[in-house]
Structure formats: C-alpha cells, structure tokens
Design a protein around this motif. Structure first.
Motif: not given
Ligand code: BTN
Length: 261
Positions: A1, A151-152, A154, A169-171
């Motif tokens: 991240m 974002e998500k 950590s 999303e993470e990607n």
C-alpha cells in the motif's frame, strides 16, 4: 500500500474557491471535534485534514473507522449558511458524489441521508454538526465532516464493519495525487451547490438515490418502521410506503436495506 498524502500546495492548485486556511495533521482524534473546539479562532471555510483519526465520529454516536489511507476532512462554515441548516448534509452528499465521479469515474450512490455507497458497500460518511462560534455568541456555525474509504486498510476492516467498502480494489492503481484532487473538487462542488436553490440539488440527490426500488428497515427514534422507498421530500425527508400501503415521512433516522421480502 503506497500512502497517498495530503499536500496544501496540490489542493490549492485545483481549488476554484477562495480558501485561505488549510491545516493538515498526521493524526488527531477527530477533525470535526478539533475544528468545533477551535471554531472561535479559525476563519470561515477553514479546512482541517487528517491522514488518520483515533476517534473518528459518525452520526448517532457511531465511531468512524479512520485508519491511514482514507480521506478525513472537516470544513468550518461560519458565513453564508443556508437558512435551513439541514440542507448542508444533502448538499455535501451531492458534492462528494460528483467529485468522486469526476476524479475517479466511480459511480457512487447516495444512501439517505448521509452516506455514499459503491457496489452495495458504504464508502463515505458525512457528519454535519452545528455549534456556537463562541459561548456568548448566538450565531450558529457548522462543521461539515467527510470521511472516504479509499483503499483497503492494511489490517482490513474490523469484523463489525462488514458493510464497509472502498473506492478502489487492491488490484487497482490509485493516482498519487488522488486525495488532493478529491479534496479540492469536493470543496469546489460544495460551495457551488450551496449557491443554488435547494430544489436543484434535491433533483440530483433523488436521481442518485441508492434506496430506489428497495425495501427498507428504518429506525426512527427507537421505533422500527418497514416499508418500500417512495421518494425524498422537498425538505429531504424520506418517504416510505409501509405494509398497510400508507405513506410515512421520516425526517431523520437510520435506514437499512431489507433483503428478504
Ligand atoms: C457517518 O458515517 O455516520 C458519518 C461519518 C463522518 C466521518 C467524518 S471523517 C472526518 C470527520 N471527522 C469525524 O470525526 N467525522 C467526520
């Protein structure tokens, strides 16, 4: 991240409204709490930003989970307040929805009265609080707080926040300047919308309603009301049709989507 940070210079570059004071903090309790406590010192339109909050607050006494990576901002409104202060939250919801779409292309929807949803998950909450400028002053001022999950986190969201989502999303790749672009655009849109008649942003608020065609479970002052979404009234109240086919108008409350009927 990769951590996307706030930058005063970058925000100012994209601002179309005259905002003199932007304060950025790495971490604090709550941008709303701090700005409210300093309402007598700070000028109109002061913006307080935090990379994280330890005691982020939501409506009805809820916590607002505020780890690093999200956008946490509060704006102090001292002058030119709308006559009806209850319009500030819907005006802000329209401003943030539009800013998110303009900056990221993400089509969020507005969940009455103060949340934004993306893919059925809450990605943004808004908390507008009125207070007195000083103890001896009759004049109200307002602190408008906005929190966006970008974002998500950590370590993920706590289990009780299973309804929380993120803009990305993470990607997905996130623009390195995203938080600054979003912050500037939110402010540009919000102050533009406040100049308009409320009927104009009511139309937008309804157009992007997340509750359209949904069965709802509402908590109104401890009373549970179920019904189908009908409309948003001109004073931004929620109108439902209950199980007896009667219209019910709610001026405030918590709404959940009823999935099983
Ligand atoms: C809600 O979900 O009910 C509203 C959440 C509002 C969160 C924002 S984050 C910035 C500002 N500071 C706070 O403590 N709350 C608002």
């Amino acid at each position: 991240m990769i951590e996307i940070k706030f930058s005063k210079k970058e925000i100012k570059k994209n601002l179309k409204v005259p905002i003199e004071n932007i304060v950025i903090k790495k971490s604090l309790s709550s941008t709303n709490t701090v700005l409210k406590s300093k309402a007598n010192i700070y000028g109109d339109k002061t913006v307080l930003l935090a990379e994280s909050q330890t005691k982020g607050r939501g409506r009805t006494g809820n916590n607002f989970f505020s780890p690093r990576g999200g956008l946490y901002m509060s704006v102090l409104l001292k002058k030119d307040l709308p006559k009806d202060l209850l319009c500030i939250t819907p005006a802000a919801a329209c401003a943030v929805r539009k800013a998110i779409f303009e900056v990221t292309g993400k089509p969020t929807l507005i969940k009455w009265v103060n949340d934004l949803y993306l893919n059925e998950k809450k990605v943004c909450g808004i908390l507008a609080e009125t207070t007195q400028i000083s103890k001896n002053s009759e004049k109200p001022c307002c602190v408008l707080g906005i929190g966006i999950n970008i974002e998500k986190p950590s370590k993920g969201f706590p289990p009780e926040l299973c309804g929380a989502g993120t803009l990305f999303e993470e990607n997905e790749t996130i623009h390195p300047n995203l938080k600054n672009l979003l912050c500037a655009e939110i402010l540009n849109n919000f102050f533009e919308i406040l100049k308009k008649d409320k009927s104009e942003y009511l139309a937008e608020y309804k157009k992007y309603s997340f509750l359209e065609n949904k069965n709802l479970l509402c908590n109104f002052g401890g009373k549970v009301i179920t019904g189908r979404y009908l409309n948003i009234d001109e004073d931004f109240s929620l109108i439902l049709k209950n199980e007896n086919n009667e219209k019910v108008k709610l001026s405030s409350g918590e709404v959940k989507i009823k999935k099983w009927c």
